[in-house]
Design a protein around this motif. Structure first.
Motif, PDB file in Angstrom:
ATOM      1  N   ALA B 614      52.668  71.985   5.775  1.00  0.00           N
ATOM      2  CA  ALA B 614      52.882  70.550   5.598  1.00  0.00           C
ATOM      3  C   ALA B 614      51.669  69.907   4.932  1.00  0.00           C
ATOM      4  CB  ALA B 614      53.159  69.904   6.960  1.00  0.00           C
ATOM      5  N   TRP B 618      51.028  67.776   1.356  1.00  0.00           N
ATOM      6  CA  TRP B 618      50.779  66.359   1.635  1.00  0.00           C
ATOM      7  C   TRP B 618      50.625  65.528   0.362  1.00  0.00           C
ATOM      8  CZ3 TRP B 618      46.591  62.918   1.158  1.00  0.00           C
ATOM      9  CH2 TRP B 618      46.747  61.713   1.872  1.00  0.00           C
ATOM     10  N   VAL B 628      55.886  63.690   6.046  1.00  0.00           N
ATOM     11  CA  VAL B 628      56.235  64.995   6.630  1.00  0.00           C
ATOM     12  C   VAL B 628      55.617  65.034   8.025  1.00  0.00           C
ATOM     13  CG1 VAL B 628      56.071  67.488   6.426  1.00  0.00           C
ATOM     14  CG2 VAL B 628      56.208  66.072   4.367  1.00  0.00           C
ATOM     15  N   VAL B 630      55.098  66.909  11.658  1.00  0.00           N
ATOM     16  CA  VAL B 630      55.204  68.195  12.359  1.00  0.00           C
ATOM     17  C   VAL B 630      55.286  67.912  13.845  1.00  0.00           C
ATOM     18  CG1 VAL B 630      54.122  70.419  12.822  1.00  0.00           C
ATOM     19  CG2 VAL B 630      53.888  69.362  10.563  1.00  0.00           C
TER      20      VAL B 630
END
Lengths: 249, 754
Positions: B614, B618, B628, B630
């Motif tokens: 992720a 970025w 995004v 997590v």
């Protein structure tokens, strides 16, 4: 273009200016890098082949060499090896190459390159890496009682890190690891380097120890791009902490 | 092949048979000895022994024979006692040591006083008569020499002889009597023996005591004799008689006083007087034979038998045959030596018969037990399955042909197996070595010998395989050998030789049927060509990657460099195209590596990998204003996998999600764990797919063409498959798409570092 001709830094030269040699057989790339460096205030010398660079290295002093790996006469890695064998104090080096496989990255770093940047590269990233090399290879500044990196401030005496003024408690090893990464910003650090600095020579450490600690300091400190930092695994090699502010600006 | 749990020791039945044989043989010995069943046989042995041993004729004993010539000269028997007196007078002149007059003088006669006077001149011993049974219910009657003779004699003796079952005289009882009285045998009396009263102790009847076997020195005529008539006529020199024991008795054919003896064999019988003479000779020299007690015979026989029986259990059949032979020779020899030097007769027949009985009996029972054991084993072997078809099945019911058939079948199968093994190993395209635990080579094949020759190592049977294995070096430069004390039972590694070859070495412990390790089986495969191809492929891939990237990088550098002269809008489009080409090249190379690269497995926390992926995306997400997130627990979720491949797989999924999301949308990445499985889900809020599109996507996934699914998703599928995981996709139009990777959880303890 004449090899080894210094381009006058017409822009804002500062106290951080470096004398940098750039080696690349691709003229467009050479021009792009040179322009980027000059605009940042460095003195830049370009070399289209390894032979001319080596003969210049014998009689001149540079703060940094930026090397392409694949060259017709002598590869960048071979030049690093030549410097290690023939110079009292090898010039710090940065490999700038199209070779992007993990094996190559590890091979380049193991050969002695101070950093490894894959083409194509954003000017800001290139400059950030160059500055990082300069910080750790150039004249040392005294480390103050507290060190600040963006929103993070290290308090070595209390083994504590504050983020935007808020204190985060770390274990001794976690602080040691975080401090090592911050102090070597942008520098790829090998697993064995980190293990030795933080844990000392201890061969019986479980293999996951380092990964688990990296995972924990990333979670505790929030070392994420949103805060301007990214902890990057360098496959088969180790980790690198990268500050993203340069890119933002 | 099925393993038999039975030990290879002889069947228990063999011990039962042995015990039965031992009991039967022991009982037989008891019966033989206590029932005196071997007496006749012992007589034969004894007689032959006696005849063979012999003794020189005695020079101190003289027989005065009342022979046919004397009867002819003097007249018919009985003679007047004056004749006897005359003979005694003649003898007295020659001064013999003593006289035994083996003639009965029990009935009174007118000449008794004359004879008594003659008797007194020399110590003369006279015989008496004992009648059994006696008159009026008395156990026996005695008749002593008549009148004055009784007192004149130096001693009165009995001359009873004892017949064996076969009417042969072997034994004499030195003392006879009963009811407090007893009399010595004539020769015993003459030899100076004293009665010890052992016969006198008997309360009832006539008791015979102190048996001795008469060691006849030779056949009749062994003892020197003179004729009665010659004595009377004065034809015998006095020196011939002086100091000798003289025995006078009848030898004439008509007088009936002769008996069969062991040594008289051919010549017929021996006169009673000579028997007395031979016994006297033996007693004087202390060479009379004492018969051993029955218990001795029993012990001897049992000792010999049990020596043999123990031998049956402990020794080989061949050693047992030798033992039997030794015992059969030693027993009579022992009897003989005892007879000859110990003057004791210990009959060996019972022991010999015991041995001769038990040896074949055991041979038979042993063969029977082993035979039925063998039949059972062969039948079981026959019933076991292996790779080879039976040519025929043994159905015979007769024992002899059945065993032969089964054995033949078993041997055929062994041959098949051996042929199979030698073919299989010999024609194997890889080098194969079978060694003992010490590294000594037991078996190899043509390839193995070729490899050893190439590397200059010995390959004959018995050679040390460690010499060959020393030629190989593992990737870390160390040697490789299963012969270390702590080597695992199987293993292997890739190694290189100095001449640039690459070899894959695998080994496994070799075990016998009882599962005990007896050696190693080592296979060495030449993978040089394979390794080279791999290297070339990797080099080609690297070159391709570099050479494809270099011009694109140059294009981008040009566009960003000084004095481009390209209009800004055009520059942006060229930059986009160059970047796409770079991405494609990258995806292509990555996929090629994902399919072939050796996996570098380590325990990995999927949380970390998802964050790494992720974070790497970025800048891209930020540029499109896509968040995004997590989401995961703080706990580590470990799988065993390749860090680079798995990270890139998740990265490709997130990258795919970003591609199909609109600015401002959110992408949720979550890591979860359930039932030993770890799931990484990447969900977007994008356009989504309808069922047809979804089915289509998976159909293409299965068929595996690269176009259509995109190199990125193909990469994900390849990596997940190589990790033994699964990938799922759920989607609905307008509601977004979720890709889920499911992997098996690692066995590693995630908290091991704390």
């Amino acid at each position: 273009m004449v090899g080894g001709m210094a381009t006058d830094p017409t822009a804002k030269p500062s106290g951080d200016s470096m004398r940098i040699a750039v080696l690349d057989d691709e003229a467009a790339m050479l021009a792009f890098v040179t322009q980027t460096l000059i605009e940042a205030g460095h003195y830049c010398y370009d070399f289209p082949n390894a032979r001319t660079l080596i003969s210049r290295l014998r009689q001149d002093t540079f703060d940094l060499v930026i090397l392409d790996w694949n060259m017709p006469d002598k590869s960048g890695v071979e030049i690093i090896q030549w410097m290690r064998e023939n110079m009292d104090k090898p010039v710090p080096s940065l490999l700038l190459t199209n070779r992007n496989s993990d094996e190559d990255i590890v091979a380049g770093l193991d050969a002695g390159a101070d950093d490894y940047v894959i083409k194509p590269v954003q000017p800001s990233v290139l400059l950030a890496r160059i500055n990082a090399i300069h910080r750790r290879t150039g004249p040392r500044e005294a480390i103050g009682a507290n060190e600040s990196y963006g929103p993070f401030t290290l308090h070595p005496a209390r083994q504590m890190v504050s983020v935007d003024g808020e204190n985060v408690t770390l274990t001794a090893k976690e602080f040691e690891l975080a401090a090592t990464l911050f102090r070597n910003m942008h520098r790829p650090l090998s697993r064995s380097y980190l293990l030795e600095i933080v844990w000392g020579r201890n061969p019986d450490l479980p293999t996951r120890t380092l990964d688990a600690h990296i995972s924990r300091i990333r979670a505790k400190l929030g070392l994420r791009p949103e805060r301007g930092f990214r902890l990057i695994p360098v496959y088969s090699y180790g980790y690198r902490l990268e500050a993203l502010e340069a890119e933002d600006s | 092949m099925a393993l038999s749990s039975r030990s290879p020791s002889p069947p228990a039945r063999l011990y039962a048979e042995w015990l039965a044989v031992a009991i039967v043989a022991t009982l037989l010995i008891f019966a033989l000895v206590t029932g005196r069943l071997t007496e006749r046989l012992d007589h034969i042995v004894y007689d032959n022994l006696l005849t063979a041993s012999g003794r020189p004729p005695p020079d101190d004993i003289l027989i005065v024979a009342i022979d046919n010539r004397s009867l002819q000269a003097i007249g018919r028997w009985p003679w007047p006692r004056a004749i006897h007196a005359q003979a005694l007078d003649r003898l007295a002149e020659a001064r013999p040591r003593a006289i035994g007059y083996d003639v009965l003088f029990v009935e009174p006669s007118a000449d008794d006083d004359l004879l008594a006077a003659a008797v007194r001149r020399t110590p003369t011993y006279l015989p008496m008569v004992i009648d059994v049974p006696g008159t009026d219910g008395a156990p026996y009657d005695i008749a002593l020499p008549a009148g004055p003779l009784k007192d004149a004699a130096a001693g009165i003796a009995q001359v009873n002889l004892h017949f064996e079952d076969d009417r042969v005289i072997r034994t004499a009882y030195l003392e006879e009597g009963g009811g407090g009285r007893s009399w010595l045998q004539l020769s015993a009396l003459m030899a100076g023996l004293k009665p010890d009263g052992s016969a006198a102790r008997a309360r009832h009847g006539l008791w015979q005591a102190r048996p001795v076997l008469i060691p006849y020195g030779g056949a009749a005529g062994h003892v020197s004799s003179i004729s009665f008539v010659d004595l009377l006529a004065g034809r015998v020199p006095a020196e011939f008689i002086r100091d000798r024991h003289v025995l006078i008795g009848a030898t004439a054919d008509g007088m009936g006083d002769s008996y069969p003896t062991p040594t008289s064999g051919v010549t017929g019988q021996m006169a009673g007087v000579e028997i007395q003479a031979q016994l006297l000779d033996a007693l004087l020299r202390g060479e009379a034979i004492t018969p051993a007690p029955r218990a001795w015979t029993l012990w001897l026989a049992l000792c010999a038998l049990w020596t043999m029986l123990v031998g049956f259990l402990r020794l080989s059949p061949r050693a047992n045959a030798n033992l039997a032979l030794i015992l059969i020779v030693a027993l009579p020899l022992f009897s003989f030596l005892l007879f000859r030097f110990g003057h004791v007769w210990l009959p060996p027949s019972a022991a010999l018969i015991g041995l001769l009985f038990v040896y074949p009996l055991w041979g038979w029972r042993r063969l029977q037990a082993i035979s039925s054991y063998m039949t059972g084993e062969l039948r079981q072997l026959d019933a076991e399955n292996d790779a080879f078809p039976r040519r025929h099945r043994v159905l015979s019911v007769r024992e002899v042909t059945l065993q032969a058939g089964l054995l033949g079948q078993a041997i055929d199968r062994l041959r098949d197996l051996r042929r199979f093994l030698s073919d299989a190993i010999g024609r194997l395209p890889d080098a194969l070595f079978v060694t003992g635990l010490d590294g000594r080579l037991a078996l190899t094949n043509a390839e193995g010998r070729r490899l050893a020759r190439r590397l200059g190592a010995p390959s004959e049977v018995g050679a040390d395989l460690r010499i060959l294995l020393d030629r190989f070096r593992a990737s870390d430069g160390t040697g490789f050998s299963p012969f270390a004390a702590d080597a695992p039972v199987r293993g292997g590694t890739e190694t290189a030789t100095e001449d640039g070859g690459s070899f894959d070495i695998r080994y496994v412990a070799q075990r016998d049927a009882a599962n005990a390790q007896v050696g190693w089986i080592i296979r060495i495969v030449d993978v040089t060509a394979l390794k080279q191809a791999e290297r070339h492929r990797e080099e080609a891939l690297q070159l391709l990657s570099h050479d494809m990237r270099a011009p694109q990088s140059a294009i981008l550098a040009l566009l960003r460099g000084p004095e481009t002269g390209v209009p800004k809008a055009m520059a942006a489009r060229i930059e986009g195209l160059a970047n796409r080409t770079l991405d494609l090249a990258e995806d292509f190379v990555q996929l090629a590596r994902a399919e072939a690269k050796p996996m570098d497995r380590e325990p990995l926390d999927m949380n970390d990998l998802t964050i790494d992926a992720a974070d790497a995306l970025w800048p891209v997400a930020k540029a499109r204003s896509i968040r995004v997130a997590v989401e995961g627990t703080d706990d580590p979720h470990l799988v065993d996998g390749d860090r680079q491949l798995l990270t890139r797989a998740i990265l490709n999924l997130i990258s795919n999600a970003i591609k199909y999301s609109d600015p401002g949308m959110r992408i949720r990445c979550s890591v979860s764990e359930a039932e030993g499985l770890i799931r990484v889900a990447v969900a977007d809020e994008g356009v989504g797919m309808d069922e047809d599109q979804l089915a289509n996507l998976f159909a293409r996934f299965r068929q595996g063409p690269r176009e259509g699914v995109g190199l990125g998703l193909t990469f994900v599928r390849t990596v997940v498959a190589r990790h033994g995981g699964t990938i799922d996709c759920t989607s609905a139009p307008g509601k977004g798409t979720t890709f889920t990777i499911t992997l098996r959880k690692s066995d590693v303890d995630p908290y091991a570092d704390e």
